[in-house]
Enzyme design. Structure first.
Site, PDB file in Angstrom:
ATOM      1  CG  HIS A   1       5.477  -1.514  -4.119  1.00 61.87           C
ATOM      2  ND1 HIS A   1       5.623  -2.605  -4.930  1.00 61.87           N
ATOM      3  CD2 HIS A   1       6.704  -1.280  -3.580  1.00 61.87           C
ATOM      4  CE1 HIS A   1       6.877  -3.015  -4.895  1.00 61.87           C
ATOM      5  NE2 HIS A   1       7.554  -2.235  -4.071  1.00 61.87           N
TER       6      HIS A   1
ATOM      7  CD  GLU B   1       1.056  -1.315  -7.367  1.00 58.29           C
ATOM      8  OE1 GLU B   1       1.427  -1.897  -8.396  1.00 58.29           O
ATOM      9  OE2 GLU B   1       1.856  -0.709  -6.612  1.00 58.29           O
TER      10      GLU B   1
ATOM     11  CB  CYS C   1       5.882  -6.208  -8.008  1.00 62.65           C
ATOM     12  SG  CYS C   1       5.310  -5.842  -6.321  1.00 62.65           S
TER      13      CYS C   1
END
EC number: 3.5.4.33
Length: 159
Positions: free
Chosen positions: A57, A59, A87
């Protein structure tokens, strides 16, 4: 950070999200991690498809790059700007990395773990607190995400 700095860095994250879609046909999420000194520590965009990696992801990509740059898994005093609410996996990575502040654009009503569906990041049992601010440039980020999925379904983009 000032509102002007927050806007600047979120626009940078939005530009990274655009690259995710344009260069890699990935879901357009971008993230940039800024150190306490105002310098970029790491940045990235979704790489799940390109790297065949469910953990890639935006991040996580930014955190990995920052850790590599600093030679440390602790990213104390940093601020992460990301175009979509993290998430559960990403929220917990922020806690473990000791990120000081999270600024996200669009809330994620399906898997958001920083206040929307879950609020993992605020759980008082954690040994680190991350300050969370959501909604910065949310409309722009949300429209980009919606239009990505609309295009995948053969629907016209939203204005």
């Amino acid at each position: 950070m000032t509102q002007e700095q927050d806007d600047r860095w979120m626009r940078h994250a939005l530009a990274l999200a655009e690259r995710a879609e344009r260069e890699d046909d990935e879901i357009p999420v971008g993230a940039v991690l800024i150190g306490a000194d105002g310098q970029v520590l790491g940045e990235g965009w979704n790489r799940n498809l390109a790297e065949h990696d469910p953990t890639a992801h935006a991040e996580i990509v930014a955190l990995r790059r920052a850790g590599g740059k600093l030679g440390n898994h602790r990213l104390i005093g940093s601020t992460l700007y990301v175009t979509l609410e993290p998430c559960a996996m990403c929220a917990m990575a922020l806690v473990h990395a000791r990120v000081a502040r999270l600024v996200f654009a669009a809330a994620d009503p399906k898997t958001g773990a920083c206040g929307s569906v879950f609020d993992l990041i605020a759980d008082p049992r954690h040994n680190h607190r991350v300050v969370v601010e959501g909604g910065l440039l949310a409309e722009e980020a949300g429209r980009r995400l919606s239009n990505y999925f609309r295009a995948k379904r053969g629907k016209p983009p939203l204005p």
